[in-house]
Design a protein around this motif. Structure first.
Motif, mmCIF file in Angstrom:
data_model
loop_
_atom_site.group_PDB
_atom_site.id
_atom_site.type_symbol
_atom_site.label_atom_id
_atom_site.label_comp_id
_atom_site.label_asym_id
_atom_site.label_seq_id
_atom_site.Cartn_x
_atom_site.Cartn_y
_atom_site.Cartn_z
ATOM 1 N N ALA A 80 -3.737 37.213 -41.293
ATOM 2 C CA ALA A 80 -3.569 38.664 -41.201
ATOM 3 C C ALA A 80 -3.378 39.141 -39.767
ATOM 4 C CB ALA A 80 -4.776 39.364 -41.823
ATOM 5 N N PHE A 81 -4.080 38.513 -38.828
ATOM 6 C CA PHE A 81 -4.020 38.956 -37.435
ATOM 7 C C PHE A 81 -3.103 38.079 -36.566
ATOM 8 C CE2 PHE A 81 -7.969 40.898 -38.911
ATOM 9 C CZ PHE A 81 -7.878 42.166 -38.367
ATOM 10 N N GLN A 82 -2.515 37.060 -37.176
ATOM 11 C CA GLN A 82 -1.605 36.136 -36.478
ATOM 12 C C GLN A 82 -2.275 35.542 -35.235
ATOM 13 O OE1 GLN A 82 1.703 38.740 -35.954
ATOM 14 N NE2 GLN A 82 2.194 38.721 -38.123
ATOM 15 N N ILE A 83 -3.450 34.955 -35.476
ATOM 16 C CA ILE A 83 -4.216 34.305 -34.414
ATOM 17 C C ILE A 83 -4.628 32.922 -34.885
ATOM 18 C CG2 ILE A 83 -5.161 36.427 -33.395
ATOM 19 C CD1 ILE A 83 -7.740 35.845 -35.062
ATOM 20 N N SER A 84 -5.207 32.162 -33.987
ATOM 21 C CA SER A 84 -5.751 30.858 -34.332
ATOM 22 C C SER A 84 -7.192 30.798 -33.831
ATOM 23 C CB SER A 84 -4.917 29.756 -33.673
ATOM 24 O OG SER A 84 -5.463 28.496 -33.974
ATOM 25 N N VAL A 85 -8.114 30.505 -34.751
ATOM 26 C CA VAL A 85 -9.531 30.447 -34.416
ATOM 27 C C VAL A 85 -9.944 28.982 -34.359
ATOM 28 C CG1 VAL A 85 -11.863 31.110 -35.145
ATOM 29 C CG2 VAL A 85 -9.936 32.648 -35.579
ATOM 30 N N LYS B 276 -10.960 39.755 -29.156
ATOM 31 C CA LYS B 276 -10.918 38.920 -27.951
ATOM 32 C C LYS B 276 -9.686 38.011 -27.961
ATOM 33 C CE LYS B 276 -13.301 35.097 -25.799
ATOM 34 N NZ LYS B 276 -14.100 33.939 -26.163
ATOM 35 N N LEU B 277 -9.424 37.368 -29.109
ATOM 36 C CA LEU B 277 -8.265 36.463 -29.201
ATOM 37 C C LEU B 277 -6.943 37.218 -29.065
ATOM 38 C CD1 LEU B 277 -9.526 34.103 -32.060
ATOM 39 C CD2 LEU B 277 -9.330 33.567 -29.608
ATOM 40 N N ASP C 153 -2.232 38.595 -25.753
ATOM 41 C CA ASP C 153 -1.375 39.617 -25.155
ATOM 42 C C ASP C 153 -1.349 39.564 -23.643
ATOM 43 O OD1 ASP C 153 -0.738 40.456 -27.687
ATOM 44 O OD2 ASP C 153 -2.110 42.175 -27.656
ATOM 45 N N ALA C 154 -2.328 38.909 -23.045
ATOM 46 C CA ALA C 154 -2.420 38.868 -21.570
ATOM 47 C C ALA C 154 -1.431 37.906 -20.954
ATOM 48 C CB ALA C 154 -3.830 38.469 -21.158
#
Length: 139
Positions: free
Chosen positions: A107-112, A132-133, A138-139
């Motif tokens: 859903a958030f297009q991240i990797s945990v 945080k991820l 984005d940084a």
């Protein structure tokens, strides 16, 4: 006639100072001393550093995570899931938690990573990690 106990035991004086430093660590400095004691019995000093955890997740992230958790666990729509809700309190076992994390990643297009995923206990924990991820991405 016996003298009062206070004559034999000096008063205990405790001073506690607390401050936040620039790294968001909370410092407590406690000082114990016994007035009237000779130099052979010095004051006791101790210092403890511990992290102060504040809610860092955005409200919109918490709400989206709450919805994803309800969907993953097939909870009724009227089930109250808030930032403080613990996954175990709403019936999630370890497999459910893995599926929740996978749903959040999609859903958030991240990797945990696995170690971070194991630390998630509440909706707020998940939302703070996601924010945080996303900020790191984005940084």
């Amino acid at each position: 006639m016996a003298a009062p106990v206070a004559a034999y035991s000096p008063a205990l004086r405790v001073q506690v100072k607390a401050a936040m430093d620039a790294t968001s660590s909370f410092r407590v400095l406690a000082s114990l001393s016994f007035p009237g004691q000779r130099a052979s019995f010095p004051s006791i000093r101790m210092q403890k550093r511990s992290q102060v955890s504040c809610s860092l997740a955005k409200q919109e992230t918490v709400e989206k995570v709450s919805e994803i958790v309800k969907n993953q666990l097939a909870l009724p729509e009227d089930t109250g899931v808030t930032g403080e809700t613990k996954f175990v309190d709403i019936g999630a076992d370890s497999l459910d938690t893995v599926e929740i994390v996978m749903g959040l990643e999609e859903a958030f297009q991240i990797s945990v990573d696995e170690s971070s995923a194991q630390e998630i206990q509440t909706v707020e924990d998940a939302a703070a990690l996601i924010d945080k991820l996303i900020a790191e991405k984005d940084a």
